[in-house]
Design an enzyme around this catalytic site. Structure first.
Site, PDB file in Angstrom:
ATOM      1  N   ASP A  76       0.639  -8.356  -5.789  1.00 41.22           N
ATOM      2  CA  ASP A  76      -0.782  -8.296  -5.452  1.00 41.22           C
ATOM      3  C   ASP A  76      -1.005  -9.102  -4.182  1.00 41.22           C
ATOM      4  OD1 ASP A  76      -3.735  -8.890  -5.505  1.00 41.22           O
ATOM      5  OD2 ASP A  76      -3.578  -7.738  -7.368  1.00 41.22           O
ATOM      6  N   ALA A 130      -4.846  -2.646   1.354  1.00 43.19           N
ATOM      7  CA  ALA A 130      -6.189  -3.179   1.626  1.00 43.19           C
ATOM      8  C   ALA A 130      -7.185  -2.538   0.673  1.00 43.19           C
ATOM      9  CB  ALA A 130      -6.611  -2.883   3.066  1.00 43.19           C
ATOM     10  N   GLY A 166       0.808  -1.220   0.000  1.00 43.74           N
ATOM     11  CA  GLY A 166       0.000   0.000   0.000  1.00 43.74           C
ATOM     12  C   GLY A 166       0.835   1.260   0.000  1.00 43.74           C
ATOM     13  N   LEU A 223       0.081  -2.145   4.908  1.00 38.09           N
ATOM     14  CA  LEU A 223      -0.944  -1.102   4.838  1.00 38.09           C
ATOM     15  C   LEU A 223      -1.928  -1.356   3.698  1.00 38.09           C
ATOM     16  CD1 LEU A 223       1.410   2.019   5.204  1.00 38.09           C
ATOM     17  CD2 LEU A 223       0.588   0.472   6.989  1.00 38.09           C
ATOM     18  N   TYR A 261     -15.653  -4.322   5.536  1.00 41.30           N
ATOM     19  CA  TYR A 261     -14.274  -3.853   5.742  1.00 41.30           C
ATOM     20  C   TYR A 261     -13.839  -4.096   7.182  1.00 41.30           C
ATOM     21  CZ  TYR A 261     -10.549  -0.521   6.803  1.00 41.30           C
ATOM     22  OH  TYR A 261      -9.396   0.058   7.261  1.00 41.30           O
ATOM     23  N   SER A 287      -7.739  -1.058  12.411  1.00 43.83           N
ATOM     24  CA  SER A 287      -8.582   0.123  12.237  1.00 43.83           C
ATOM     25  C   SER A 287      -9.567   0.313  13.383  1.00 43.83           C
ATOM     26  CB  SER A 287      -9.354   0.003  10.916  1.00 43.83           C
ATOM     27  OG  SER A 287     -10.380   0.975  10.832  1.00 43.83           O
ATOM     28  N   SER A 296      -9.740  -0.358   1.304  1.00 47.96           N
ATOM     29  CA  SER A 296      -9.877   0.374   2.558  1.00 47.96           C
ATOM     30  C   SER A 296     -11.065   1.321   2.636  1.00 47.96           C
ATOM     31  CB  SER A 296      -8.590   1.173   2.818  1.00 47.96           C
ATOM     32  OG  SER A 296      -8.364   2.088   1.764  1.00 47.96           O
ATOM     33  N   GLU A 334     -12.450   1.158  12.950  1.00 49.63           N
ATOM     34  CA  GLU A 334     -13.727   0.651  12.470  1.00 49.63           C
ATOM     35  C   GLU A 334     -14.052  -0.720  13.078  1.00 49.63           C
ATOM     36  OE1 GLU A 334     -16.171   1.783  10.403  1.00 49.63           O
ATOM     37  OE2 GLU A 334     -15.260   3.754  10.199  1.00 49.63           O
ATOM     38  N   TYR A 361     -14.504  -9.336  -2.398  1.00 51.27           N
ATOM     39  CA  TYR A 361     -13.186  -8.807  -2.752  1.00 51.27           C
ATOM     40  C   TYR A 361     -12.516  -8.173  -1.529  1.00 51.27           C
ATOM     41  CZ  TYR A 361      -9.615  -5.812  -4.844  1.00 51.27           C
ATOM     42  OH  TYR A 361      -8.436  -5.192  -5.141  1.00 51.27           O
ATOM     43  N   ARG A 406      -5.101  12.396   1.321  1.00 50.09           N
ATOM     44  CA  ARG A 406      -6.238  11.500   1.488  1.00 50.09           C
ATOM     45  C   ARG A 406      -6.969  11.336   0.159  1.00 50.09           C
ATOM     46  NH1 ARG A 406      -7.881   7.196   4.296  1.00 50.09           N
ATOM     47  NH2 ARG A 406      -9.015   7.750   6.197  1.00 50.09           N
ATOM     48  N   GLN A 449      -2.218   7.021   1.037  1.00 45.43           N
ATOM     49  CA  GLN A 449      -1.881   8.136   1.922  1.00 45.43           C
ATOM     50  C   GLN A 449      -0.818   7.730   2.943  1.00 45.43           C
ATOM     51  OE1 GLN A 449      -4.570  10.998   4.586  1.00 45.43           O
ATOM     52  NE2 GLN A 449      -4.419   8.985   5.519  1.00 45.43           N
TER      53      GLN A 449
END
Length: 337
Positions: free
Chosen positions: A63, A87, A8, A85, A154, A130, A89, A132, A100, A189, A12
């Site tokens: 990948d 994902a 990743g 990092l 996610y 995260s 996201s 989340e 996916y 971002r 960002q």
């Protein structure tokens, strides 16, 4: 010279982490996906001929769905540190492509951990977990011991990746740490994320290039920090003698509405004249309140945030104003020719 591998790297966080590690004298390797268009804009300022400019940055096609390639790459590079990092996201998008999201965000982590084990490389591993994961929060503020209650595909995938990291640490003695990062933003971002969507729209509306901004739930509360500070926290985790899990947050919460008010207010506009509601941007299951307590990170890592909410909004709005003005200047020059 230490070697670091970043999945990743074009995102960002990956771009800011690459900045940081190169400043610290690392040789940095990044994994990028093959695409028909270039997607390296966030790191183009770094991706130069290392023999000419002294920048030790190397990009590799790969990948997170390709386990064999990941194992070969880790074996070949032999990184001292791996920062995972990469994902799918975007939370809202994860409802549209849940399979996916699970494959890349959850199983992608297992593939990296297995690659480390198979390659027998004595590396330190960072997993980008995260806030989340807390979802329907069970305690306020949230800490490293707060139970998870994910509210999106996610977040479910991130919970899987979190426990996979803990499991490999406990099962194989890996130096593997989770960074439970609350929202962290910046001018880099992605434009589909709500904060950048807002600041970009503010700049375009101020310059007369856009008339309205459509948003979903503006009552959601988030703990917003500044991305460059958060990537330093990632680095500090992997410098510890023992692996562990840490919350990185500001311990402040603000609504999306407050972000909108501050962004439009910075350019002297009344947000109510421009912002419209669109239910398409709402999630099937909302996360209403996130606020993290970074006390453990402060005590053990010496990390704490310095850029606060109002400064973050100002930094992002000013950057988008400069970007819009720069694009307008380019267009004007093009017309002259």
């Amino acid at each position: 010279m230490k070697k670091a591998l970043i999945t990743g790297i074009t995102g960002q966080d990956g771009s800011y982490l690459a900045d940081l590690l190169l400043q610290k004298g690392y040789e940095v390797h990044g994994i990028i996906r093959r695409a028909s268009t270039f997607n390296t804009s966030r790191i183009d300022h770094l991706y130069q001929d290392p023999h000419v400019h002294g920048v030790h940055l190397f990009l590799h096609y790969g990948d997170l769905a390709d386990a064999l390639n990941l194992t070969r790459m880790i074996d070949r590079i032999g990184p001292d540190e791996i920062y995972h990092l990469g994902a799918q996201s975007h939370v809202r998008v994860s409802f549209d492509i849940p399979e996916y999201t699970g494959d890349v965000t959850a199983l992608g982590t297992i593939r990296i951990l297995e690659a480390i084990r198979e390659a027998k490389v004595p590396t330190r591993f960072y997993q980008a977990s995260s806030s989340e994961m807390y979802g329907k929060v069970q305690a306020v503020p949230q800490t490293e011991t707060t139970p998870f209650w994910p509210r999106s595909p996610y977040a479910v995938a991130k919970v899987y990746a979190y426990w996979a990291t803990v499991n490999y640490r406990e099962s194989y003695g890996m130096h593997a740490s989770n960074g439970i990062l609350f929202n962290h933003e910046s001018p880099r971002r992605g434009e589909t994320f709500v904060t950048r969507k807002i600041t970009r729209a503010v700049a375009r509306i101020k310059r007369g290039l856009q008339k309205e901004l459509y948003l979903g739930n503006v009552d959601s509360k988030r703990d917003w920090g500044y991305a460059p500070e958060f990537v330093e926290g990632m680095w500090r985790m992997l410098q510890q003698d023992q692996p562990d899990d840490y919350v990185l947050a500001t311990n402040e919460t603000h609504t999306v509405r407050e972000f909108v008010e501050a962004a439009f207010g910075h350019v002297g506009l009344d947000w109510k004249e421009f912002v419209k509601h669109d239910s398409r941007y709402e999630r099937p299951a909302e996360v209403d309140l996130l606020i993290g307590d970074p006390a453990k990170a402060k005590k053990q890592l010496g990390w704490e945030p310095k850029v606060r909410f109002s400064d973050l909004v100002r930094i992002m709005v000013e950057a988008d104003l400069r970007m819009v003005d720069g694009m307008s200047l380019i267009e004007a020059e093009g017309k002259k020719r």
